[in-house]
Design an enzyme around this catalytic site. Structure first.
Site, PDB file in Angstrom:
ATOM      1  N   ARG A  36       0.806  -1.222   0.000  1.00  0.00           N
ATOM      2  CA  ARG A  36       0.000   0.000   0.000  1.00  0.00           C
ATOM      3  C   ARG A  36       0.839   1.271   0.000  1.00  0.00           C
ATOM      4  NH1 ARG A  36      -4.384   1.093   4.644  1.00  0.00           N
ATOM      5  NH2 ARG A  36      -5.183  -0.900   3.888  1.00  0.00           N
ATOM      6  N   HIS A  82      -8.002  -4.116  -7.758  1.00  0.00           N
ATOM      7  CA  HIS A  82      -7.794  -3.373  -6.505  1.00  0.00           C
ATOM      8  C   HIS A  82      -9.121  -3.207  -5.762  1.00  0.00           C
ATOM      9  CE1 HIS A  82      -5.090  -0.859  -4.109  1.00  0.00           C
ATOM     10  NE2 HIS A  82      -6.032   0.047  -4.007  1.00  0.00           N
ATOM     11  N   TYR A 127     -17.416  13.025 -14.313  1.00  0.00           N
ATOM     12  CA  TYR A 127     -17.313  14.192 -15.191  1.00  0.00           C
ATOM     13  C   TYR A 127     -15.992  14.258 -15.966  1.00  0.00           C
ATOM     14  CZ  TYR A 127     -21.200  15.834 -12.307  1.00  0.00           C
ATOM     15  OH  TYR A 127     -22.398  15.940 -11.660  1.00  0.00           O
TER      16      TYR A 127
END
Length: 749
Positions: A36, A82, A127
């Protein structure tokens, strides 16, 4: 109980809580560290970043492709590789697209991807649209060429690369930050050309040192044009140890008297800078600044304008204060912590990082060449079989037409392998054209040359190094650019103190007998005519500027200092100094001084001892002051007397017995503190009994007269008259004329 797992009669596993929690936390820690928070030295990416880049390449989102919605990419990353939060994944994607966050962005974004003022102001993923940048090919170009290991994804249905086959040391180029369990990483970004040159130098000179590599990589290179002001020696130490810090400072220029800030440190918001400066202006801590404007636009992403109050403002001093008190100068921690080729996290120096990455690159290139060599050999093998079949085409056609199982017959008849026979049988009729033999032989010749070259390269370490150098140079030429963050040596920033910030207006500081102080504007006021509390009256005053300290002297010989602009106005009766200062018990304030810190004063006690000092020696920030004049037993402090000329002024000392001594003030020592030397001789017992002591001291410039007052009478002593009292320092002096032996005061005319 032992640490072994016990099985209860009901078939339930039992484990000590200590053992279970320790193992669970260690497992979690290792996951956070390895999967991570820390980047891999090979490609410089954390798992989430690697999965985003790989998923986008699988979606065909190359630099030449059309943009696709970011939500599509995030969905693929979460669904295939993931299984974590979509917002965290999208944030990681945004970071790789921001050219003000990443030195060499991996993602080309379309839409609102945040701004330097507010990096978190990006639009939602539904968007925005994205594709990979050309630079991403540095990580992906060799992916399908047998260069890296693959691992199953979280549900075992797909394969994902363990690490991407980076052609350049991306771990240094884009840097990384992350917080794991018990460790963190802060790797700054660097310039591609500089790092590439360092890699080539290390390949050519394997025994090179960190200092020599720093000639190629002098320091980090952030995606901002602000200056790196960390000394080069500190940067070298940082690269040698893997720990340190980098200091960045904004760049500014003068335009028609205004100060224009054109570049801010890494990840510093212009809006935040304006807010910090405005807060100081509101708190009246920046009286030399008149106005503040933000003129940033599309053409000038950073243009902050500071308008000084006048052209007399020291711009360099003002900017030094702003660098010290705002984010216009900022320090960045450096901790070169990463996961090495051995799979372990470690803090590495610059040489170790480059050497280890070159090992990774060497292995990647070797695997790529071996993969290609295998492909070439397989193709040559097929072409050999095809050529045999072509030269015996009639026999091949006959076997295919007449035999039920033509494959084994072909293998036996023409000594073909299983693969060759299968390829011949799969060959289309159109490939039996008359020119096909020439094509086959030409392809064989080309592939044979390639095979020989590959075998020669793989068989020589020097050829491998040459190939790696050539490829690094080519990539540096293709993707490299000039340094953005200049390395500049600058003096340390220094904040302005209160006295510098205060306006320099003329003020008169007035001290009363009871120890009350105040400051009146201007030098024309009449201190004695001010209103005083009942039982109190005027004692002393000093003319100075409001940005200078007022120095007070008490009867114990201690000095104190207070900024003049902090004293109450002379319109009132002031405030007691004991509220802000802590003189010894029983001590009273006897004088106030101020003005030029280089000015000389005569400090003396009425026991007949004194010395010359400068005003700056009396300055102190301590509330308890500092001991300056040592007062003999029974003696008292006399008001300090300003010295006009150390070389020619004459010191006049008069005792209550009417004795007067005149000698050059230059005979007294220059001291910072102490009792001083004897001015006029007075027996110690008489001082202790207060029978004899000095009542007046004066410094008479050359050619000037002295007036001595005794009650309502006075006597004028001209320079020639003073000569009659001239003597050696420390003598008893001569008696004044009868009727003037009880001197109340003296005045220089």
């Amino acid at each position: 109980m032992s640490d072994q797992i016990e099985i209860s009669p009901e078939g339930i596993e039992r484990l000590p809580l200590k053992t279970f929690t320790e193992k669970a936390y260690l497992d979690y820690s290792m996951y956070v560290i390895l999967d991570r928070a820390l980047p891999n030295i090979g490609d410089g990416l954390k798992p989430v970043q690697r999965r985003i880049v790989y998923a986008m390449s699988e979606l065909g989102l190359s630099a030449a492709a059309k943009f696709k919605k970011s939500a599509r990419t995030v969905g693929d990353v979460l669904g295939k590789f993931h299984p974590h939060g979509d917002s965290a994944c999208y944030e990681a994607m945004v970071l790789m697209a921001q050219d003000f966050s990443y030195r060499y962005p991996l993602i080309d974004g379309q839409g609102n991807w945040g701004s330097p003022d507010d990096p978190k102001s990006f639009a939602a993923m539904r968007y925005t649209e994205a594709r990979l940048t050309p630079y991403a090919q540095v990580l992906l170009a060799e992916l399908g060429q047998g260069t890296v290991e693959w691992q199953p994804n979280f549900d075992g249905t797909l394969k994902e690369p363990v690490v991407l086959p980076a052609r350049l040391p991306n771990v240094l180029l884009n840097g990384s930050t992350g917080i794991a369990v018990g460790m963190a990483t802060d790797i700054p970004p660097h310039n591609l050309r500089e790092v590439a040159n360092a890699c080539i130098h290390l390949l050519e000179h394997p025994k090179t040192t960190v200092e020599e590599l720093c000639a190629h990589v002098p320091g980090p290179d952030y995606p901002t044009e602000a200056e790196i002001i960390t000394p080069l020696a500190d940067l070298q130490k940082m690269y040698a140890t893997g720990h340190g810090s980098v200091r960045m400072r904004a760049r500014f220029a003068r335009e028609q008297g205004d100060i224009v800030i054109t570049a801010l440190p890494y990840q510093v918001s212009g809006a935040r800078i304006l807010e910090q400066i405005a807060q100081q202006m509101q708190a009246k801590k920046l009286p030399m600044v008149e106005d503040l404007r933000d003129e940033s636009d599309h053409e000038n992403p950073t243009r902050l304008v500071i308008v000084p109050r006048s052209n007399r403002v020291d711009v360099d001093r003002l900017m030094s204060h702003l660098f010290a008190s705002t984010d216009l100068e900022r320090s960045y921690r450096v901790n070169l912590n990463m996961i090495g080729l051995d799979g372990r996290p470690a803090v590495k120096d610059l040489r170790s990082i480059l050497k280890e990455w070159l090992s990774f690159r060497y292995e990647t290139v070797r695997r790529r060449l071996e993969h290609r060599l295998g492909k070439v050999r397989d193709r040559l093998h097929l072409l050999d079989g095809l050529l045999i079949a072509y030269l015996n085409i009639d026999e091949v056609i006959r076997i295919i037409r007449t035999e039920d199982e033509p494959k084994p017959v072909l293998m036996a008849r023409f000594d073909l392998t299983d693969v060759q026979a299968e390829y011949v049988l799969d060959t289309k009729l159109r490939q039996l054209a008359r020119l096909e033999e020439m094509k086959i032989r030409a392809e064989q010749e080309t592939l044979a040359k390639e095979r020989d070259a590959l075998e020669k390269t793989l068989g020589s370490k020097q050829r491998m190094k040459t190939l790696i150098k050539k490829e690094i140079r080519a990539d540096a030429e293709k993707y490299g650019d000039d340094r953005r963050s200049p390395l500049v040596e600058r003096p340390a920033a220094e904040a302005l103190d209160e006295t510098e910030l205060a306006p320099a207006e003329p003020v008169t500081v007035v001290l009363s007998e009871k120890g009350w102080a105040r400051a009146g504007k201007g030098h024309e006021i009449d201190p004695a005519g001010l209103n005083y509390k009942a039982g109190d009256r005027y004692l002393a005053s000093a003319r100075l500027r409001s940005n200078q300290p007022a120095v007070f002297l008490d009867s114990a010989g201690r000095s104190y200092a207070l900024p003049a602009h902090t004293l109450p106005s002379a319109r009132g009766q002031g405030e007691p100094l004991t509220g802000r200062l802590s003189p010894p018990n029983g001590a009273a304030f006897v004088a106030v001084l101020g003005g030029d810190p280089e000015r000389h004063y005569l400090l003396a006690s009425d026991a007949g001892y004194g010395f010359v000092t400068q005003l700056k020696e009396l300055l102190v920030k301590n509330k308890k002051g500092k001991s300056v004049l040592t007062v003999p037993k029974g003696g008292r402090v006399l008001p300090p007397v300003p010295v006009e000329d150390l070389r020619s002024d004459r010191l006049v000392a008069i005792t209550n017995e009417g004795r007067m001594l005149v000698f050059p003030v230059s005979e007294l020592p220059m001291m910072a503190r102490g009792k001083g030397n004897k001015i006029i001789a007075i027996p110690g017992k008489r001082v202790q009994a207060r029978e004899e002591f000095v009542v007046a001291l004066a410094l008479v410039p050359q050619g000037r007269s002295l007036i001595a007052y005794s009650g309502k009478r006075h006597v004028r002593l001209k320079p020639a008259d003073l000569d009659a009292y001239q003597g050696e320092r420390g003598r008893r002096g001569n008696k004044l004329p009868r009727g003037f032996q009880k001197v109340d005061a003296v005045e220089v005319e």
